[in-house]
Design a protein around this motif. Structure first.
Motif, PDB file in Angstrom:
ATOM      1  N   GLN A 131      -8.266  -5.520 -13.259  1.00 23.91           N
ATOM      2  CA  GLN A 131      -7.632  -4.696 -14.282  1.00 23.91           C
ATOM      3  C   GLN A 131      -6.192  -5.140 -14.555  1.00 23.91           C
ATOM      4  OE1 GLN A 131      -7.917  -0.592 -13.028  1.00 23.91           O
ATOM      5  NE2 GLN A 131     -10.074  -0.793 -12.493  1.00 23.91           N
ATOM      6  N   ASP A 132      -5.486  -5.585 -13.509  1.00 28.66           N
ATOM      7  CA  ASP A 132      -4.064  -5.908 -13.626  1.00 28.66           C
ATOM      8  C   ASP A 132      -3.756  -7.174 -12.828  1.00 28.66           C
ATOM      9  OD1 ASP A 132      -1.302  -5.890 -13.894  1.00 28.66           O
ATOM     10  OD2 ASP A 132      -1.019  -4.466 -12.254  1.00 28.66           O
ATOM     11  N   PRO A 133      -3.904  -8.348 -13.426  1.00 34.18           N
ATOM     12  CA  PRO A 133      -3.643  -9.606 -12.696  1.00 34.18           C
ATOM     13  C   PRO A 133      -2.198  -9.746 -12.226  1.00 34.18           C
ATOM     14  CG  PRO A 133      -4.889 -10.014 -14.715  1.00 34.18           C
ATOM     15  CD  PRO A 133      -4.432  -8.593 -14.773  1.00 34.18           C
ATOM     16  N   THR A 134      -1.263  -8.940 -12.770  1.00 35.12           N
ATOM     17  CA  THR A 134       0.126  -9.007 -12.312  1.00 35.12           C
ATOM     18  C   THR A 134       0.306  -8.376 -10.936  1.00 35.12           C
ATOM     19  OG1 THR A 134       0.792  -6.873 -13.285  1.00 35.12           O
ATOM     20  CG2 THR A 134       0.872  -8.828 -14.720  1.00 35.12           C
ATOM     21  N   LEU A 135      -0.711  -7.707 -10.426  1.00 33.43           N
ATOM     22  CA  LEU A 135      -0.732  -7.095  -9.094  1.00 33.43           C
ATOM     23  C   LEU A 135       0.188  -5.877  -8.958  1.00 33.43           C
ATOM     24  CD1 LEU A 135      -0.744 -10.243  -6.744  1.00 33.43           C
ATOM     25  CD2 LEU A 135      -2.687  -9.026  -7.749  1.00 33.43           C
ATOM     26  N   GLN A 136       0.696  -5.344 -10.060  1.00 32.97           N
ATOM     27  CA  GLN A 136       1.584  -4.180  -9.967  1.00 32.97           C
ATOM     28  C   GLN A 136       0.820  -2.954  -9.458  1.00 32.97           C
ATOM     29  OE1 GLN A 136       4.266  -3.398 -13.251  1.00 32.97           O
ATOM     30  NE2 GLN A 136       4.275  -5.556 -13.861  1.00 32.97           N
ATOM     31  N   GLN A 137      -0.409  -2.774  -9.935  1.00 33.12           N
ATOM     32  CA  GLN A 137      -1.215  -1.658  -9.451  1.00 33.12           C
ATOM     33  C   GLN A 137      -1.605  -1.874  -7.987  1.00 33.12           C
ATOM     34  OE1 GLN A 137      -4.539  -1.113 -12.097  1.00 33.12           O
ATOM     35  NE2 GLN A 137      -3.255  -0.563 -13.842  1.00 33.12           N
ATOM     36  N   GLY A 138      -1.893  -3.138  -7.648  1.00 36.66           N
ATOM     37  CA  GLY A 138      -2.227  -3.446  -6.264  1.00 36.66           C
ATOM     38  C   GLY A 138      -1.060  -3.168  -5.334  1.00 36.66           C
ATOM     39  N   ARG A 139       0.186  -3.474  -5.788  1.00 38.22           N
ATOM     40  CA  ARG A 139       1.360  -3.193  -4.958  1.00 38.22           C
ATOM     41  C   ARG A 139       1.509  -1.693  -4.708  1.00 38.22           C
ATOM     42  NH1 ARG A 139       4.089  -6.718  -8.618  1.00 38.22           N
ATOM     43  NH2 ARG A 139       4.100  -8.856  -7.781  1.00 38.22           N
ATOM     44  N   PHE A 140       1.248  -0.911  -5.729  1.00 39.55           N
ATOM     45  CA  PHE A 140       1.358   0.541  -5.568  1.00 39.55           C
ATOM     46  C   PHE A 140       0.386   1.032  -4.491  1.00 39.55           C
ATOM     47  CE2 PHE A 140      -0.184   4.810  -6.491  1.00 39.55           C
ATOM     48  CZ  PHE A 140       1.001   5.526  -6.580  1.00 39.55           C
ATOM     49  N   LEU A 141      -0.866   0.567  -4.580  1.00 34.09           N
ATOM     50  CA  LEU A 141      -1.865   0.989  -3.602  1.00 34.09           C
ATOM     51  C   LEU A 141      -1.511   0.496  -2.204  1.00 34.09           C
ATOM     52  CD1 LEU A 141      -4.662   2.195  -2.884  1.00 34.09           C
ATOM     53  CD2 LEU A 141      -5.639  -0.050  -3.402  1.00 34.09           C
ATOM     54  N   LEU A 142      -1.113  -0.780  -2.101  1.00 29.24           N
ATOM     55  CA  LEU A 142      -0.791  -1.348  -0.798  1.00 29.24           C
ATOM     56  C   LEU A 142       0.374  -0.607  -0.141  1.00 29.24           C
ATOM     57  CD1 LEU A 142      -1.091  -3.493   1.395  1.00 29.24           C
ATOM     58  CD2 LEU A 142       0.378  -4.991   0.033  1.00 29.24           C
ATOM     59  N   ASN A 143       1.416  -0.326  -0.904  1.00 26.43           N
ATOM     60  CA  ASN A 143       2.565   0.368  -0.328  1.00 26.43           C
ATOM     61  C   ASN A 143       2.231   1.798   0.063  1.00 26.43           C
ATOM     62  OD1 ASN A 143       4.315  -1.834  -0.504  1.00 26.43           O
ATOM     63  ND2 ASN A 143       4.866  -1.373  -2.617  1.00 26.43           N
ATOM     64  N   ARG A 144       1.361   2.441  -0.712  1.00 25.02           N
ATOM     65  CA  ARG A 144       0.920   3.786  -0.350  1.00 25.02           C
ATOM     66  C   ARG A 144       0.139   3.759   0.971  1.00 25.02           C
ATOM     67  NH1 ARG A 144      -0.306   8.376  -3.373  1.00 25.02           N
ATOM     68  NH2 ARG A 144       1.531   7.754  -4.563  1.00 25.02           N
ATOM     69  N   VAL A 145      -0.772   2.800   1.079  1.00 25.44           N
ATOM     70  CA  VAL A 145      -1.577   2.678   2.302  1.00 25.44           C
ATOM     71  C   VAL A 145      -0.693   2.324   3.498  1.00 25.44           C
ATOM     72  CG1 VAL A 145      -3.301   1.210   3.432  1.00 25.44           C
ATOM     73  CG2 VAL A 145      -3.748   2.129   1.149  1.00 25.44           C
ATOM     74  N   LEU A 146       0.250   1.417   3.298  1.00 25.08           N
ATOM     75  CA  LEU A 146       1.147   1.018   4.379  1.00 25.08           C
ATOM     76  C   LEU A 146       1.999   2.197   4.855  1.00 25.08           C
ATOM     77  CD1 LEU A 146       2.288  -1.229   6.162  1.00 25.08           C
ATOM     78  CD2 LEU A 146       3.886  -1.799   4.319  1.00 25.08           C
ATOM     79  N   SER A 147       2.472   3.019   3.932  1.00 24.11           N
ATOM     80  CA  SER A 147       3.263   4.199   4.311  1.00 24.11           C
ATOM     81  C   SER A 147       2.438   5.160   5.161  1.00 24.11           C
ATOM     82  CB  SER A 147       3.769   4.916   3.052  1.00 24.11           C
ATOM     83  OG  SER A 147       4.601   4.068   2.286  1.00 24.11           O
ATOM     84  N   ILE A 148       1.186   5.353   4.768  1.00 22.72           N
ATOM     85  CA  ILE A 148       0.308   6.239   5.547  1.00 22.72           C
ATOM     86  C   ILE A 148       0.110   5.684   6.950  1.00 22.72           C
ATOM     87  CG2 ILE A 148      -2.042   7.165   5.715  1.00 22.72           C
ATOM     88  CD1 ILE A 148      -2.115   7.164   2.640  1.00 22.72           C
ATOM     89  N   ARG A 149      -0.097   4.361   7.067  1.00 20.33           N
ATOM     90  CA  ARG A 149      -0.328   3.756   8.369  1.00 20.33           C
ATOM     91  C   ARG A 149       0.911   3.899   9.267  1.00 20.33           C
ATOM     92  NH1 ARG A 149      -3.931   0.098  10.239  1.00 20.33           N
ATOM     93  NH2 ARG A 149      -5.339   1.639   9.299  1.00 20.33           N
ATOM     94  N   ILE A 150       2.092   3.712   8.721  1.00 16.00           N
ATOM     95  CA  ILE A 150       3.310   3.819   9.525  1.00 16.00           C
ATOM     96  C   ILE A 150       3.506   5.250  10.029  1.00 16.00           C
ATOM     97  CG2 ILE A 150       5.840   3.714   9.430  1.00 16.00           C
ATOM     98  CD1 ILE A 150       5.518   1.319   7.519  1.00 16.00           C
ATOM     99  N   VAL A 151       3.291   6.230   9.153  1.00 14.29           N
ATOM    100  CA  VAL A 151       3.462   7.634   9.550  1.00 14.29           C
ATOM    101  C   VAL A 151       2.421   8.030  10.595  1.00 14.29           C
ATOM    102  CG1 VAL A 151       3.329  10.026   8.746  1.00 14.29           C
ATOM    103  CG2 VAL A 151       4.550   8.316   7.383  1.00 14.29           C
ATOM    104  N   SER A 152       1.162   7.665  10.364  1.00 16.91           N
ATOM    105  CA  SER A 152       0.106   8.045  11.319  1.00 16.91           C
ATOM    106  C   SER A 152       0.312   7.359  12.669  1.00 16.91           C
ATOM    107  CB  SER A 152      -1.277   7.699  10.751  1.00 16.91           C
ATOM    108  OG  SER A 152      -1.431   6.291  10.583  1.00 16.91           O
ATOM    109  N   THR A 153       0.807   6.125  12.647  1.00 17.92           N
ATOM    110  CA  THR A 153       1.087   5.421  13.903  1.00 17.92           C
ATOM    111  C   THR A 153       2.173   6.134  14.697  1.00 17.92           C
ATOM    112  OG1 THR A 153       0.443   3.289  12.935  1.00 17.92           O
ATOM    113  CG2 THR A 153       1.796   3.213  14.921  1.00 17.92           C
ATOM    114  N   ALA A 154       3.244   6.552  13.995  1.00 17.82           N
ATOM    115  CA  ALA A 154       4.340   7.249  14.672  1.00 17.82           C
ATOM    116  C   ALA A 154       3.863   8.559  15.287  1.00 17.82           C
ATOM    117  CB  ALA A 154       5.475   7.510  13.681  1.00 17.82           C
ATOM    118  N   ILE A 155       3.036   9.297  14.568  1.00 17.95           N
ATOM    119  CA  ILE A 155       2.524  10.571  15.092  1.00 17.95           C
ATOM    120  C   ILE A 155       1.661  10.341  16.331  1.00 17.95           C
ATOM    121  CG2 ILE A 155       0.978  12.513  14.587  1.00 17.95           C
ATOM    122  CD1 ILE A 155       1.920  12.307  11.659  1.00 17.95           C
ATOM    123  N   LEU A 156       0.781   9.324  16.265  1.00 16.07           N
ATOM    124  CA  LEU A 156      -0.094   9.047  17.405  1.00 16.07           C
ATOM    125  C   LEU A 156       0.684   8.547  18.615  1.00 16.07           C
ATOM    126  CD1 LEU A 156      -3.401   7.455  16.069  1.00 16.07           C
ATOM    127  CD2 LEU A 156      -3.141   9.491  17.453  1.00 16.07           C
TER     128      LEU A 156
END
Length: 500
Positions: A76-101
């Motif tokens: 859908q978006d070869p510029t990867l802007q949408q992919g960056r949004f998803l990746l950063n959202r997923v990465l933020s979730i992983r960092i927070v969940s790791t800290a809690i665990l």
């Protein structure tokens, strides 16, 4: 590039990387096993359970979300802007969940060690949590490159990680650091690899981003989370936890760890190809529905079985020789355990292995994949509770093996109603026949020269090649795909095709 060619090209890089990595990791395994001895190996295996379970809890299906959504967003978006949004959202979730665990595990580990009657292991608490943090963040980084089909990068990084692990392990062994040295070697090499991943992945996470809808993402993530958490990973870890609870000797736990670990190593060429297979299945299903999915299933399963079955059969027959050759005579009781475990793994291989779950995701049957995984996990724990008190590590292998075959059969049975999953069986039969004839050559060469594992392995390989030259079992489409990848590979493959 066709789907099958994409699969073979990327799996070729994966195979090269995993082969080199596994050679190095065999060195790590041999050095570690011989250095620790039976008693400390069992303790080491008991400690590894903790970061493994924490990682399963922490996964949250995020790797599956990246694997499913990023290829779609790239179209859908070869510029990867949408992919960056998803990746950063997923990465933020992983960092927070790791800290809690990390906080919960730090407070809860003393209670766990008391429960399994090993309170002295609390001294490893901080190191275990560093280990867990490293593997949790590294998992997302490697998944990112596999999702974008950059298997060349993951191949190089896997080799680098293994070399760093081996160098650090040898250093820490020479310093006499014991079990802490083994854990630090892996954690530090993984953190170093993660740092390099972060640098080379900068175009994927740094730059302008565009918000994208997340419809269906939560459902997929939850289903993948359930399957991953309750699947093979938890089965093996729950075995070790319950063996500790029922006071199985550390030696027995070490033998179990060795047998199941070596069994997993035997499929190293295909380690990590789940994202690739899922992407190809998704593409085939989108283009030509169930007909295309059936064709991709047949081609990928045939390739997988052709490469894996001979390895399994050789290791099944020579399991004790393999264990003694690699780890020393003191570990010979792990040989029969390895044969038993491979018997069950071969059953799952015939029924589709890990590809069944990926296919169920593609046809939107992820609730069924989750249900069968829950059933298998419950069955495994029930069998553990029944068998481990009487049969120790043998009971644990039977419990996990039975559960794996049960889940594979249930998923295969569901798929057979929608796609042609049985057409691969005649080819499977040819592969088994090749392996059995190879065993005859192996026995013969061992009788003539010497009954040692290297001679047996050489005889086995030569026997299979000669039988293939005689029977020519490969189909013309295999020849065509090999030729598309590289002319030389196509020429060699032609030797095993009728009329080639």
């Amino acid at each position: 590039m066709s789907s099958v060619r994409q699969f073979v090209v990327n799996i070729s890089w994966n195979a090269v990387g995993k082969t080199l990595t596994q050679i190095i990791l065999f060195g790590v395994s041999i050095a570690l096993t011989r250095y620790l001895g039976k008693e400390r190996l069992g303790i080491y295996a008991s400690l590894l359970v903790i970061p493994a379970i924490l990682r399963l809890i922490n996964s949250l299906g995020l790797e599956a979300v990246l694997n499913k959504k990023l290829p779609e967003l790239k179209v859908q978006d070869p510029t990867l802007q949408q992919g960056r949004f998803l990746l950063n959202r997923v990465l933020s979730i992983r960092i927070v969940s790791t800290a809690i665990l990390l906080l919960l595990a730090y407070l809860g580990l003393p209670v766990y060690f008391d429960w399994v009657d090993t309170p002295d292991l609390v001294q490893y608490r901080s190191l275990i949590l560093v280990y867990f943090t490293a593997v949790s963040l590294h998992s997302l980084a490697s998944t990112l490159f596999m999702t974008y089909l950059r298997f060349k990068v993951t191949a190089f990084m896997d080799v680098f990680n293994a070399i760093a692990n081996l160098v650090l392990l040898v250093l820490f062994i020479r310093l006499g650091l014991g079990i802490p040295g083994a854990l630090w070697a892996y954690a530090l090499s993984t953190l170093l690899t993660l740092l390099i991943y972060i640098v080379i992945a900068k175009p994927y996470w740094w730059g302008p981003s565009q918000k994208v809808g997340m419809e269906g993402t939560a459902q997929l993530g939850l289903a993948a989370y359930g399957v991953g958490f309750l699947g093979f990973g938890l089965l093996a870890q729950s075995d070790v936890v319950l063996m500790n609870f029922f006071n199985v000797p550390n030696e027995g736990i070490g033998f179990y760890h060795l047998a199941t670990g070596l069994g997993a190593m035997l499929t190293f060429v295909f380690t990590g190809i789940g994202p690739l297979a899922m992407s190809i299945f998704s593409e085939s299903f989108a283009k030509t529905s169930y007909e295309g999915l059936s064709a991709s299933w047949k081609q990928i399963m045939s390739f997988h079985f052709f490469c894996s079955a001979p390895i399994f059969i050789f290791a099944f027959v020579y399991s004790q020789s393999l264990i003694i050759f690699l780890y020393g005579n003191e570990y010979h009781p792990a040989g029969p355990l390895l044969s038993l475990y491979l018997f069950f793994l071969f059953g799952t291989l015939v029924l589709g292995g890990g590809f069944a779950v990926s296919t169920l995701y593609v046809i939107r049957k992820h609730p069924f994949a989750l249900r069968t995984t829950v059933e298998g996990s419950v069955l495994n724990i029930m069998l553990d509770v029944i068998l481990i008190p009487f049969y120790g590590e043998w009971g644990a292998v039977i419990a996990t093996g039975t559960s794996l075959v049960y889940m594979a059969f249930r998923q295969w049975w569901c798929l057979r109603e929608m796609i042609d999953v049985a057409s691969v069986f005649p080819f499977f039969g040819k592969c088994v026949g090749l392996a059995l004839l190879g065993l005859l050559a192996s026995f013969g060469l061992a009788m003539v020269l010497s009954n040692t594992l290297p001679v047996q392995a050489i005889g086995y390989g030569l026997g299979i090649v000669l039988v293939m030259l005689w029977t020519k079992p490969l189909a013309p489409e295999h020849h065509a795909v090999a030729g598309d990848i590289h002319p030389r590979l196509g020429k060699v493959t032609g030797w095993f095709v009728k009329g080639g």
